[in-house]
Design a protein around this motif. Structure first.
Motif, mmCIF file in Angstrom:
data_model
loop_
_atom_site.group_PDB
_atom_site.id
_atom_site.type_symbol
_atom_site.label_atom_id
_atom_site.label_comp_id
_atom_site.label_asym_id
_atom_site.label_seq_id
_atom_site.Cartn_x
_atom_site.Cartn_y
_atom_site.Cartn_z
ATOM 1 N N GLU A 43 36.165 26.753 28.160
ATOM 2 C CA GLU A 43 34.789 26.478 27.703
ATOM 3 C C GLU A 43 34.536 27.040 26.322
ATOM 4 N N TRP A 89 26.860 19.753 30.773
ATOM 5 C CA TRP A 89 28.080 20.054 31.493
ATOM 6 C C TRP A 89 27.759 21.097 32.557
ATOM 7 N N ARG A 113 28.225 25.003 32.109
ATOM 8 C CA ARG A 113 29.459 25.404 31.423
ATOM 9 C C ARG A 113 29.310 25.343 29.909
ATOM 10 N N ASP A 114 28.502 24.420 29.400
ATOM 11 C CA ASP A 114 28.388 24.337 27.938
ATOM 12 C C ASP A 114 27.522 25.456 27.363
ATOM 13 N N PRO A 162 37.584 19.231 36.989
ATOM 14 C CA PRO A 162 38.171 18.999 35.653
ATOM 15 C C PRO A 162 37.090 19.101 34.580
ATOM 16 N N ASP A 163 37.522 19.428 33.369
ATOM 17 C CA ASP A 163 36.574 19.645 32.278
ATOM 18 C C ASP A 163 35.674 18.448 32.015
ATOM 19 N N GLU A 164 36.164 17.256 32.322
ATOM 20 C CA GLU A 164 35.347 16.071 32.022
ATOM 21 C C GLU A 164 34.285 15.826 33.094
ATOM 22 N N PHE A 165 34.285 16.629 34.168
ATOM 23 C CA PHE A 165 33.316 16.402 35.241
ATOM 24 C C PHE A 165 32.026 17.175 35.005
ATOM 25 N N THR A 166 30.892 16.487 35.194
ATOM 26 C CA THR A 166 29.611 17.180 35.210
ATOM 27 C C THR A 166 28.747 16.582 36.311
#
Lengths: 300, 300, 300, 300
Positions: free
Chosen positions: A104, A147, A176-177, A269-273
């Motif tokens: 992050e 995110w 997360r962001d 995964p990082d692309e999941f929000t």
């Protein structure tokens, strides 16, 4: 296995503590009106030198069940299994979490690497009683975050002296962001309206439970599909419970019924929000399933 | 200038709200038993379309004072001027604070530099009601910190809607070494037993006050001497109140009576640390002096 | 005329105090959260030197109504108009009552004649807060009484100092046969489950009201018919309010919000007794209609 | 014999329930924080199928006493032994009382003779929780009465279902002239400020107690002398406890912890009246001594 719930009893218009057995709920409060929460029961069993199993066996002897657990859940009658005035949490207690939080951020000499290895764990205040969402009720996204993820965490229920009354499941909903932008933003990433839920039951500590053998699973459903699913073994938890409790309580007396979330080991995964309308299920077979729908941010 | 205090009235064995005028305290609660806190009074004046000055003038018209402020302080009868269930704080709102916090840490690309300049300020949860220490009562050091300082902060008292009811003084007692070790340790550096006090009075927002013209002074006495003294002008506060309140309340409804500490602009030299027996005075002439002795860590 | 109600607001899940004007209810509580009962409002107006009319005019200036009175009544949302912790009552304050109570008894040298003429009135404790039934809710008959009647009484709402905040209607449901058997049985004839209701509104004392000009009417409906109807003029009340309040408070400090029922002047014929399913309406045009259905005795 | 007290614990600034054994007080509350009153303990023992003796033996096993009973009494730390929200009383339950109350009145066909013989006893509401005076605290005379006496009464402590949790001593301070003037004045003769006390301990019902074998003694001291002393055997109580409880609860659900005073069998000579400065001791060896000084009427 001894498991209790708290729920709103429509007949008496009051909060009840109930023993959950074979899907049926037996009201403890009907037998002892003062017992509306696990902590007084814990203190009573200890003071009377009764084991948890012996105590509950006596409490429900000859009692008819009030309702089934499923009925209570369907009627939105479930309450948090403990009347916790404070909820705290630990962070970076699993390798997977360390990896994710590093991802992050753009800092070198990562604060996350250091806290993973250091003697002192990361401990933070997560929620006051007013901010805890009951099992089944919606958790809410932030209006300024793109995110967000649930953080499924095995949670300890503590006495003021740090005894582990039992375990429950917790969701440390997080941005997360916002966190990744600057660790000084952690409180804003963690403490906001509808950002915390725990339950659905309290699994009592009888001495026979072996948490290291447990597996926690996160399932996020969207539309009719599974948008994400992951599991972690409690063996991956790198901090002993006693250590987390000791740091929580150092120079910091806590109240009876304090909940301490022990960190997450499952990160999408990082692309999941998360999106409004998602349903988050956190499951641990010995405890049950903590289910919360996800709601859109509050209007302003 | 309208200033109120809350205190324990020995005659009625109850909490009283009082108007402070010329060193004398006039009980509001004796005239309206429900008025034991500023917030109901604020709502009442607004709903009745009375200015703060007009409202208080009417409330104490013809009333004899209960006691002098000095008497109440000497009897340890002072309570926090607002019954705040939550205390929050902002950080790195002054240049001096940015410098100091950078000095605590070894990180490059400082999180403190970034938060000082960024749109989003640093906001964190500081204390629950049970954790607030009354004016005159001791704040306590941590057993595992060798570098602790008071953080004198102008503090806002808010309604749930974010209106500024008035101002008070706050002490965000902090551990510089725990924080400096890792920003993830901030909660442990900030939230512990006896780490928060505010008062001694609430200076009401009548529209005539000009906070930018205020000066805040910190004086730490040890033995008979002044161990440290420093001042800062509120002009050095880089974040407008409205901005701090907006970020506090974003996706995060707050309760009536929430206190928001606005950050510190006075930091003792790096070699200074508090000792048990020290007395900390935080002074702002329009408000008064918040005094707290410093106590040794709790035994365990 | 200033009239307020208390009701359960379904939106906020809380008790609200509302001003009733032209059949519409304006929430005072929405403007001042601490105002959930008339007494704090009374003290506030007096302390701020505002007349009742001026005070309420300001409180609802520009406010939209919450609901109509009829809607609240239909939803069973009405609460007693005052949060009274104690309800007291006076007896034999009308000639008609003296006659009726004499008819219940076989004693010569009647205690009722004597109390009607004596300096000291009959005053008795009627109900605690838990025992007060809200307007619209059922009053209950005794299982061991064959002769029960409602006693419609103009009721005073008092401050602790004995000021008359205003008036409401009260029903002192009573057992005539138990009382008639022996005056020592009065408490059992008067104080039992579901034996007391008052409301539906509080008519505030602005100084302009003239109670002596009021007429109170009792209507008992059974099936679709009127089983009894009677009226009495307040001119028939033989005891001044101030005298009843003085005797109530002699050596007996009362709490703010105490309700004092001033006795009944309407007694149905001796052959009349209430039946489950009856509806009792007590009406005084300046106040409204206090309606309570009559329920069968509690099972055991 | 199991006897408990309630007292204000200065260390924790809280109400404590304690077991009294050999003059020493063992805090139950320190072992189970929720146990500040006997009723939750009673329900707990019953639900856990523990006898009262076994339950208390376990609760204080290995516990050190907090203080001696005498110390608590000397510090005015004693509280009523039950947190009773309602106190009720019975009348004319002894022959001696019937005689005395007849002497107060000029009525023929005495209401007192009739109630002494009738199926239905005399039961009346005596005090709300706010009106109960703790053991050791002053009871107060009426300003308008020239003939007042204490009424020493064995008192029952009840559950909502009518179970007898145990016994205590009660003082039903009464005005004989106000009552004698007219039985309709009984509430004014019985219910006023500082007219009710009970304690000093709760003697628990273990099944082994034999109330019929008890003797109750009243001693009134004035100056250094005994102004009056009298005794009565509980065998003189003409109404069984179960009968009094049944009539109390008929159509009248009571709260847990309700106290029912069972009437007096000791009446000082007609020429005797209490004076300010008197000390009233009500003693029953198995329970203890309920002591209350007598105070002058309240000013007005």
């Amino acid at each position: 296995m001894i498991r209790t719930v708290r729920y709103w009893d429509p007949e008496t218009h009051a909060v009840h503590l109930g023993l959950l057995r074979d899907g049926q709920v037996y009201s403890i409060t009907r037998r002892v009106p003062a017992f509306t929460d696990p902590l007084p029961v814990w203190y009573t069993f200890r003071a009377l030198d009764l084991s948890v199993e012996e105590g509950f066996a006596r409490l429900v002897d000859g009692v008819q069940p009030m309702a089934s657990y499923e009925e209570l859940a369907a009627q939105s009658a479930l309450l948090p299994p403990v009347d916790a005035r404070e909820v705290w949490a630990a962070g970076v207690t699993y390798e997977r979490s360390r990896q994710a939080r590093n991802a992050e951020t753009k800092l070198q000499d990562s604060v996350y690497d250091r806290v993973y290895e250091a003697a002192r764990p990361e401990i933070f205040f997560k929620a006051t009683r007013e901010r805890v969402i009951a099992p089944g009720q919606p958790l809410g996204l932030r209006s300024d975050s793109a995110w967000m993820v649930p953080e499924p965490e095995l949670s300890l229920v503590l006495t003021a002296a740090g005894d582990i009354v039992g375990w429950t499941l917790g969701d440390d909903l997080s941005s997360r962001d916002i966190e990744g932008e600057n660790p000084l933003y952690l409180p804003q990433a963690k403490v906001f309206s509808r950002s915390c839920s725990f339950g659905p039951v309290l699994l009592w500590n009888t001495g026979a439970e072996v948490p290291a053998g447990w597996t926690l699973t996160l399932t996020i459903r969207r539309g009719g599909d599974i948008a994400f699913q992951g599991s972690v073994s409690l063996q991956q938890l790198r901090r002993p419970f006693e250590e987390l409790v000791a740091y929580l309580r150092r120079d910091n007396p806590v109240l009876d019924g304090t909940v301490l979330m022990t960190g997450t080991g499952i990160v999408p995964p990082d692309e999941f929000t998360l999106q409004p309308g998602d349903t988050v299920d956190i499951e641990l077979p010995e405890i049950g399933v903590l289910r919360n729908p996800i709601a859109a941010p509050l209007g302003k």
